[in-house]
Design a protein around this motif. Structure first.
Motif, PDB file in Angstrom:
ATOM      1  N   MET A  14       0.831  -1.203   0.000  1.00  0.00           N
ATOM      2  CA  MET A  14       0.000   0.000   0.000  1.00  0.00           C
ATOM      3  C   MET A  14       0.872   1.262   0.000  1.00  0.00           C
ATOM      4  N   ILE A  15       0.403   2.242  -0.754  1.00  0.00           N
ATOM      5  CA  ILE A  15       1.124   3.504  -0.861  1.00  0.00           C
ATOM      6  C   ILE A  15       0.205   4.630  -0.398  1.00  0.00           C
ATOM      7  N   LYS A  16       0.726   5.476   0.459  1.00  0.00           N
ATOM      8  CA  LYS A  16      -0.095   6.560   0.994  1.00  0.00           C
ATOM      9  C   LYS A  16       0.719   7.852   1.035  1.00  0.00           C
ATOM     10  N   MET A  17       0.102   8.933   0.560  1.00  0.00           N
ATOM     11  CA  MET A  17       0.729  10.256   0.704  1.00  0.00           C
ATOM     12  C   MET A  17      -0.237  11.162   1.446  1.00  0.00           C
ATOM     13  N   GLU A  18       0.304  11.922   2.404  1.00  0.00           N
ATOM     14  CA  GLU A  18      -0.513  12.864   3.177  1.00  0.00           C
ATOM     15  C   GLU A  18       0.109  14.252   3.109  1.00  0.00           C
ATOM     16  N   ASP A  19      -0.619  15.185   2.505  1.00  0.00           N
ATOM     17  CA  ASP A  19      -0.177  16.586   2.433  1.00  0.00           C
ATOM     18  C   ASP A  19       1.261  16.719   1.954  1.00  0.00           C
ATOM     19  N   VAL A  20       1.549  16.056   0.853  1.00  0.00           N
ATOM     20  CA  VAL A  20       2.920  16.071   0.337  1.00  0.00           C
ATOM     21  C   VAL A  20       3.170  17.302  -0.545  1.00  0.00           C
ATOM     22  N   TYR A  21       4.216  18.030  -0.184  1.00  0.00           N
ATOM     23  CA  TYR A  21       4.684  19.187  -0.945  1.00  0.00           C
ATOM     24  C   TYR A  21       6.112  18.916  -1.383  1.00  0.00           C
ATOM     25  N   LYS A  22       6.431  19.342  -2.623  1.00  0.00           N
ATOM     26  CA  LYS A  22       7.816  19.264  -3.060  1.00  0.00           C
ATOM     27  C   LYS A  22       8.212  20.555  -3.758  1.00  0.00           C
ATOM     28  N   THR A  23       9.152  21.272  -3.146  1.00  0.00           N
ATOM     29  CA  THR A  23       9.742  22.452  -3.770  1.00  0.00           C
ATOM     30  C   THR A  23      11.208  22.139  -4.036  1.00  0.00           C
ATOM     31  N   TYR A  24      11.620  22.250  -5.308  1.00  0.00           N
ATOM     32  CA  TYR A  24      13.018  21.969  -5.656  1.00  0.00           C
ATOM     33  C   TYR A  24      13.917  23.125  -5.219  1.00  0.00           C
ATOM     34  N   ALA A  25      15.223  22.852  -5.234  1.00  0.00           N
ATOM     35  CA  ALA A  25      16.213  23.834  -4.765  1.00  0.00           C
ATOM     36  C   ALA A  25      16.109  25.173  -5.505  1.00  0.00           C
ATOM     37  N   VAL A  46      -0.389  16.916  -1.891  1.00  0.00           N
ATOM     38  CA  VAL A  46      -0.977  15.722  -2.503  1.00  0.00           C
ATOM     39  C   VAL A  46      -1.397  14.732  -1.421  1.00  0.00           C
ATOM     40  N   ASN A  47      -2.630  14.244  -1.539  1.00  0.00           N
ATOM     41  CA  ASN A  47      -3.152  13.200  -0.667  1.00  0.00           C
ATOM     42  C   ASN A  47      -3.635  12.060  -1.545  1.00  0.00           C
ATOM     43  N   ILE A  48      -3.124  10.855  -1.287  1.00  0.00           N
ATOM     44  CA  ILE A  48      -3.532   9.737  -2.128  1.00  0.00           C
ATOM     45  C   ILE A  48      -3.318   8.412  -1.396  1.00  0.00           C
ATOM     46  N   GLU A  49      -4.143   7.431  -1.731  1.00  0.00           N
ATOM     47  CA  GLU A  49      -3.942   6.084  -1.227  1.00  0.00           C
ATOM     48  C   GLU A  49      -4.062   5.121  -2.398  1.00  0.00           C
ATOM     49  N   ILE A  50      -3.101   4.240  -2.550  1.00  0.00           N
ATOM     50  CA  ILE A  50      -3.135   3.228  -3.605  1.00  0.00           C
ATOM     51  C   ILE A  50      -2.982   1.864  -2.943  1.00  0.00           C
ATOM     52  N   ASP A  51      -3.967   0.994  -3.137  1.00  0.00           N
ATOM     53  CA  ASP A  51      -3.953  -0.311  -2.484  1.00  0.00           C
ATOM     54  C   ASP A  51      -3.095  -1.310  -3.251  1.00  0.00           C
ATOM     55  N   THR A  76       7.701  13.908 -10.570  1.00  0.00           N
ATOM     56  CA  THR A  76       8.034  14.173  -9.167  1.00  0.00           C
ATOM     57  C   THR A  76       7.230  13.241  -8.254  1.00  0.00           C
ATOM     58  N   PHE A  77       5.953  13.107  -8.538  1.00  0.00           N
ATOM     59  CA  PHE A  77       5.054  12.222  -7.791  1.00  0.00           C
ATOM     60  C   PHE A  77       5.615  10.799  -7.786  1.00  0.00           C
ATOM     61  N   ILE A  78       6.048  10.351  -8.970  1.00  0.00           N
ATOM     62  CA  ILE A  78       6.569   8.995  -9.117  1.00  0.00           C
ATOM     63  C   ILE A  78       7.925   8.836  -8.424  1.00  0.00           C
ATOM     64  N   LYS A  79       8.778   9.852  -8.572  1.00  0.00           N
ATOM     65  CA  LYS A  79      10.115   9.765  -7.963  1.00  0.00           C
ATOM     66  C   LYS A  79      10.057   9.739  -6.439  1.00  0.00           C
ATOM     67  N   LEU A  80       9.010  10.362  -5.865  1.00  0.00           N
ATOM     68  CA  LEU A  80       8.862  10.328  -4.406  1.00  0.00           C
ATOM     69  C   LEU A  80       8.646   8.896  -3.920  1.00  0.00           C
ATOM     70  N   MET A  81       8.003   8.081  -4.750  1.00  0.00           N
ATOM     71  CA  MET A  81       7.661   6.721  -4.325  1.00  0.00           C
ATOM     72  C   MET A  81       8.864   5.803  -4.262  1.00  0.00           C
ATOM     73  N   VAL A  90       4.021   6.871   3.033  1.00  0.00           N
ATOM     74  CA  VAL A  90       4.132   5.518   3.592  1.00  0.00           C
ATOM     75  C   VAL A  90       4.099   4.517   2.442  1.00  0.00           C
ATOM     76  N   ILE A  91       5.106   3.658   2.378  1.00  0.00           N
ATOM     77  CA  ILE A  91       5.164   2.656   1.319  1.00  0.00           C
ATOM     78  C   ILE A  91       5.358   1.285   1.927  1.00  0.00           C
ATOM     79  N   ASN A  92       4.479   0.352   1.592  1.00  0.00           N
ATOM     80  CA  ASN A  92       4.510  -1.000   2.176  1.00  0.00           C
ATOM     81  C   ASN A  92       4.645  -0.920   3.701  1.00  0.00           C
ATOM     82  N   ASN A  93       3.813  -0.068   4.316  1.00  0.00           N
ATOM     83  CA  ASN A  93       3.752   0.108   5.764  1.00  0.00           C
ATOM     84  C   ASN A  93       4.983   0.768   6.377  1.00  0.00           C
ATOM     85  N   LYS A  94       5.859   1.299   5.533  1.00  0.00           N
ATOM     86  CA  LYS A  94       7.069   1.927   6.054  1.00  0.00           C
ATOM     87  C   LYS A  94       6.990   3.438   5.823  1.00  0.00           C
TER      88      LYS A  94
END
Ligand code: ADP
Ligand code: ADP
Length: 228
Positions: free
Chosen positions: A1-12, A21-26, A43-48, A60-64
């Motif tokens: 399971m993949i979960k994102m809660e209020d994810v922001y990414k600002t590059y240098a 971003v808020n998302i849950e993927i089972d 960016t969304f994909i690279k965070l995973m 959170v990825i695979n409960n981690k």
């Protein structure tokens, strides 16, 4: 399971690529990520797979919890996530066989087991007879099959693909999609960023649309929704 809660990414350089971003993927889902260029899909994909870290927010990825992941644990995360790129990213001096065996990174596996796993996965992607070729000796579609084999040889829970058919002709693309459907049917989550209206509207799956760093649409069996 993949979960994102209020994810922001600002590059240098100050560019904000993701804006909350808020998302849950089972486990076992097949998800397309769509949206205009520069929307934040990569960016969304690279965070995973931890290619980039969020500026703020929880992943959170695979409960981690990724914020608790130590640098030395990153290889273990990667072992559970197969990644496929538009430009294949194969090692040019290594054979097909070696490109895949390299990904196993197993000290505990016997050479015999490694050989069996590599040949099994080559059979699965239909390239058993090209094990000794180097990437330059293969067509684009074949090279992408090698990178699919490399991504799944560890039996990861998740396969992430960033525009996997972007460099392939339509017929070859459908072949790669058939492989993805088989991999997904065995329970592996597939997350695929794509610009292919034809693929998304034909092989109906969950569609997450990203625009200006925000998820603007999330539909079960959705449409591509853009003209190009
Ligand atoms: P997409 O994959 O949808 O095209 P990206 O995630 O690649 O979107 O990019 C989102 C925004 O972040 C764009 O404005 C892009 O220029 C910027 N960006 C992406 N990667 C970097 C980086 N490494 N450094 C600075 N800005 C970046
Ligand atoms: P396509 O144009 O259909 O993508 P190619 O014409 O590049 O494919 O290749 C067709 C076949 O020829 C493939 O099976 C590939 O493995 C083989 N091939 C292409 N280039 C070489 C090469 N330099 N050496 C050996 N085999 C090659």
């Amino acid at each position: 399971m993949i979960k994102m809660e209020d994810v922001y990414k600002t590059y240098a350089n100050g560019v904000t690529a993701l804006n909350g971003v808020n998302i849950e993927i089972d486990q076992g889902e097949f998800v397309y990520i769509v949206g205009p260029s520069g929307a934040g899909k990569s960016t969304f994909i690279k965070l995973m797979y931890r290619e980039v870290k969020p500026t703020t927010g929880k992943i959170v990825i695979n409960n981690k919890d990724m914020s608790e992941l130590k640098e030395k644990e990153v290889p273990f995360l990667r072992r559970n996530i197969g990644v496929i790129f538009q430009d294949f990213k194969l090692l040019p001096r290594l054979s097909v066989y070696e490109n895949i065996a390299f990904a196993l990174e197993v000290i505990e596996e016997s050479p015999r087991n490694i050989r069996k796993r590599v040949m099994d996965v080559l059979e699965q992607v239909g390239l058993k007879n090209k094990a000794r070729f180097i990437p330059d000796e293969l067509s684009g579609g074949e090279q992408q099959r090698v990178s699919v084999a490399r991504a799944i040889v560890n039996h990861p829970k998740v396969v992430i693909a960033d525009e996997p058919t972007g460099n392939l002709d339509p017929e070859t693309s459908w072949g790669i999609m058939r492989l993805f459907e088989e991999i997904n049917a065995s329970g592996t989550t597939i997350i695929m960023a794509t610009h292919s209206k034809e693929i998304v509207n034909t092989i109906k799956k969950r569609v997450i649309a990203v625009e200006d760093g925000l998820i603007v649409r999330d539909e079960h069996r959705g449409e591509y929704g853009y003209e190009i």
